[in-house]
Design a protein around this motif. Structure first.
Motif, PDB file in Angstrom:
ATOM      1  N   GLY A 139       0.831  -1.211   0.000  1.00 51.52           N
ATOM      2  CA  GLY A 139       0.000   0.000   0.000  1.00 51.52           C
ATOM      3  C   GLY A 139       0.861   1.254   0.000  1.00 51.52           C
ATOM      4  O   GLY A 139       0.642   2.190  -0.770  1.00 51.52           O
ATOM      5  N   MET A 140       1.860   1.269   0.865  1.00 53.35           N
ATOM      6  CA  MET A 140       2.716   2.460   0.966  1.00 53.35           C
ATOM      7  C   MET A 140       3.524   2.670  -0.302  1.00 53.35           C
ATOM      8  O   MET A 140       3.664   3.785  -0.792  1.00 53.35           O
ATOM      9  N   ASN A 143       1.264   3.757  -3.210  1.00 57.73           N
ATOM     10  CA  ASN A 143       0.664   5.061  -2.932  1.00 57.73           C
ATOM     11  C   ASN A 143       1.658   6.179  -3.272  1.00 57.73           C
ATOM     12  O   ASN A 143       1.318   7.167  -3.935  1.00 57.73           O
ATOM     13  N   ARG A 144       2.887   5.988  -2.846  1.00 59.57           N
ATOM     14  CA  ARG A 144       3.930   6.973  -3.165  1.00 59.57           C
ATOM     15  C   ARG A 144       4.239   6.970  -4.666  1.00 59.57           C
ATOM     16  O   ARG A 144       4.369   8.022  -5.296  1.00 59.57           O
ATOM     17  N   GLN A 147       1.650   8.796  -6.784  1.00 62.11           N
ATOM     18  CA  GLN A 147       1.765  10.247  -6.708  1.00 62.11           C
ATOM     19  C   GLN A 147       2.956  10.749  -7.523  1.00 62.11           C
ATOM     20  O   GLN A 147       2.857  11.744  -8.244  1.00 62.11           O
ATOM     21  N   SER A 191      -5.722  -1.875   2.213  1.00 59.92           N
ATOM     22  CA  SER A 191      -4.570  -1.053   2.565  1.00 59.92           C
ATOM     23  C   SER A 191      -4.496   0.042   1.506  1.00 59.92           C
ATOM     24  O   SER A 191      -4.013  -0.190   0.412  1.00 59.92           O
ATOM     25  N   TYR A 192      -5.045   1.191   1.847  1.00 60.44           N
ATOM     26  CA  TYR A 192      -5.198   2.283   0.895  1.00 60.44           C
ATOM     27  C   TYR A 192      -3.934   2.464   0.049  1.00 60.44           C
ATOM     28  O   TYR A 192      -2.853   2.506   0.615  1.00 60.44           O
ATOM     29  N   PHE A 240      13.775   0.207  -1.034  1.00 63.88           N
ATOM     30  CA  PHE A 240      12.543   0.297  -0.234  1.00 63.88           C
ATOM     31  C   PHE A 240      11.911  -1.082  -0.244  1.00 63.88           C
ATOM     32  O   PHE A 240      11.352  -1.487  -1.254  1.00 63.88           O
TER      33      PHE A 240
ATOM     34  N   TRP B  62       2.735   6.475   3.032  1.00 64.55           N
ATOM     35  CA  TRP B  62       1.688   6.110   3.993  1.00 64.55           C
ATOM     36  C   TRP B  62       0.641   5.211   3.356  1.00 64.55           C
ATOM     37  O   TRP B  62       0.477   5.156   2.136  1.00 64.55           O
ATOM     38  N   THR B  63      -0.079   4.480   4.232  1.00 63.40           N
ATOM     39  CA  THR B  63      -1.248   3.700   3.843  1.00 63.40           C
ATOM     40  C   THR B  63      -2.194   3.686   5.039  1.00 63.40           C
ATOM     41  O   THR B  63      -1.879   4.271   6.082  1.00 63.40           O
ATOM     42  N   ILE B  64      -3.355   3.059   4.860  1.00 61.70           N
ATOM     43  CA  ILE B  64      -4.280   2.888   5.982  1.00 61.70           C
ATOM     44  C   ILE B  64      -4.505   1.394   6.177  1.00 61.70           C
ATOM     45  O   ILE B  64      -4.904   0.702   5.222  1.00 61.70           O
TER      46      ILE B  64
END
Ligand SMILES: [Zn+2]
Lengths: 381, 146
Positions: A139-140, A143-144, A147, A191-192, A240, B62-64
């Motif tokens: 997710g992390m 997400n990065r 963007q 997990s957004y 990462f 970040w994540t949720i």
């Protein structure tokens, strides 16, 4: 010209199989691979077997036959299957043996992988605090990445919908029901920005591949598939990676980039020479990122490639033609070998309704996983 | 009021001035790692020392967490009816390292890469003596941009 050929392939269906152990699934895959190559188990001179959660692979000889062969167990995180293949490849390259087998199987509990870490002292604070979930890392990272590279959540849904569509044409796949992009987007947010149907699940299954010296391959098959490279790489400083309580301030490329470059160098070809690829898709975003990390496009280019359907089976560059991890689930020990199995089918022209058109000649596989390890193979006819 | 206890004193110290994370600094190359370990992954040296890491930084990724983690190992709420999603991210501590931590914010519209964050604590569960067991987290900074 490669010196190692894949001359037999066998697979046990991926999915959930009540009452069948992971090792039995591995043994069934071995028997199917032997039948495919037209050999008996007693003809096999050596084996490398991998499993992360379903027992010591070498004990399967009690089911297959006690022939006294050299059998070595491999356990190497998510690259377990890839490492078994790499080891078998090198054993033949070394001249030690002429005919061997790489085996991978697994059987995991339901739900996300349970990761229990050991602190230097005291309580498991990492998992105890509600971190140490592989799903969070994915997710992390995506997400990065989204963007930084203008990738939309719609692209993630396109990847998942493609996987289920391809899986629906694969009798070995776990998930064989097509899903729409809307269904993917509207499933539970795990997990957004990743929803339930964008993630693969830990599962069960087995795969076995029989390897022979290339100059003897025609004894076993009329369609030998040559292994042009097999590479495994671990992470370097600055990358990462999954399950890292801290990361350095410097940011460097991950092990996928290293493994990919080394594999192309070994094969003496480049990304443009590849006709189709199986890329690690633990979740939709992983497939997107891995398209670029393996050199098949620029970062950010995935958005338009997916929109135009270029990674579909009939597209310019088909990716995960068997439905990938998303449709097959991830039995860790078998997952990397499943990708090779699919590429062998495709290069033989035996992939049935999901056959990539125009006679593909060169195919690529890539696994990635904990704790920051990557494995790549390049196959050709 | 019950006492607060750290989930693990070897990584999270509760000082009178607030929580501090215990990391490693390499005396050879200056690289930092969290938690403390006996060798440096950057220069491969082993001349390292324990340090308390900074408490302010910026959000790097970040994540949720949208579903209850499995227990074990998780010590917090796992009942799906009572579980509340929580943020997880990497916070870049200037000149040191990026630390993975829980976030007090769990609304995706209120999290942004680069925003300033401060170290704080979140409750997990009661320990055997009835104390409140806590772990570390970062919250959006009240002091404005770092
Ligand atoms: Zn150092």
């Amino acid at each position: 010209m490669s010196e190692v050929a894949i001359v037999g392939i066998g697979m046990h269906e991926f999915g959930r199989h009540e009452g069948v152990s992971g090792m039995e699934q591995g043994a069934i895959a071995v028997r199917r691979a032997c039948a495919d190559a037209g050999v008996e188990w007693k003809d096999i001179q050596f084996a490398f077997g991998g499993s992360s959660a379903a027992g010591a692979p070498d004990t399967m000889v009690s089911q297959l036959g006690l022939t006294g062969l050299q059998f070595i167990n491999v356990q190497n995180g998510c690259a377990t299957g890839g490492s078994a293949l790499f080891s078998a490849y090198n054993t033949i390259m070394s001249g030690a043996y002429d005919l061997g087998i790489a085996i991978g199987f697994d059987k995991h509990e339901r739900g996300a992988f349970r990761v229990e870490t050991k602190a230097r002292e005291g309580r498991d604070w990492y998992g105890g605090s509600g971190m140490a979930l592989t799903t969070q890392f994915f997710g992390m990272k995506i997400n990065r990445y989204m963007q930084e590279n203008n990738i939309s959540q719609r692209s993630l849904a396109r990847v998942a919908a493609k996987a289920m569509r391809n899986g629906s044409m694969n009798p070995m796949a776990w998930r064989r029901k097509a899903l729409t992009e809307e269904e993917v987007l509207q499933s539970q947010m795990l997990s957004y920005p990743l929803t339930q149907y964008m993630f693969c699940s830990p599962g069960e299954g087995g795969v076995a591949l029989i390897l022979a010296r290339a100059d003897q391959a025609h004894k076993y098959t009329k369609n030998p598939i040559y292994l042009q490279s097999a590479v495994v790489r671990s992470r370097r400083f600055g990358s990462f990676e999954v399950l890292a309580p801290s990361l350095s301030l410097e940011y460097g490329e991950g092990p996928t980039v290293d493994a990919s470059k080394a594999a192309f160098e070994q094969a003496g070809i480049g990304p443009k020479d590849i006709d189709l690829a199986q890329l690690q898709d633990t979740e939709s975003g992983a497939e997107v990122m891995h398209m670029a990390e393996n050199g098949f496009c620029e970062h950010g280019e995935q958005e338009s490639m997916l929109e135009k359907g270029e990674t579909e089976i009939g597209g310019r560059f088909p990716v995960n033609t068997d439905g990938g991890c998303l449709a097959n689930g991830e039995p860790v020990g078998a997952s990397g070998l499943r990708q090779v199995y699919e590429n062998v089918l495709q290069l033989r022209g035996d992939a049935g309704p999901r056959q990539v058109p125009n006679d593909p000649k060169v195919a690529y596989t890539h696994v990635y996983g904990a704790p920051g390890i990557s494995g790549v193979t390049i196959l050709s006819r | 009021m019950n006492a607060q206890v750290s989930i693990n004193e070897s990584v999270l110290e509760l000082t009178s001035d607030g929580p501090r994370l215990k990391g490693m600094r390499c005396k050879n190359c200056g690289n930092h790692v969290f938690p403390y370990q006996g060798g440096c992954p950057k220069c491969t040296g082993s001349d390292v020392e324990p340090v308390l890491l900074g408490t302010h930084g910026t959000l790097w990724a970040w994540t949720i967490q949208g579903f209850p983690p499995k227990a074990p190992p998780y010590l917090g709420e796992t009942d799906p009816d009572k579980f509340k999603p929580y943020g997880v991210g990497y916070v870049e501590l200037p000149g040191e390292v990026k630390v993975e931590a829980r976030l007090t914010e769990s609304d995706p519209t209120r999290l942004k890469i680069g925003m300033a964050m401060d170290l704080t604590l979140v409750p997990l569960c009661k320990d055997d003596d009835g104390n409140d067991m806590v772990t570390f987290a970062f919250s959006p900074s009240t002091k404005g941009d770092a």
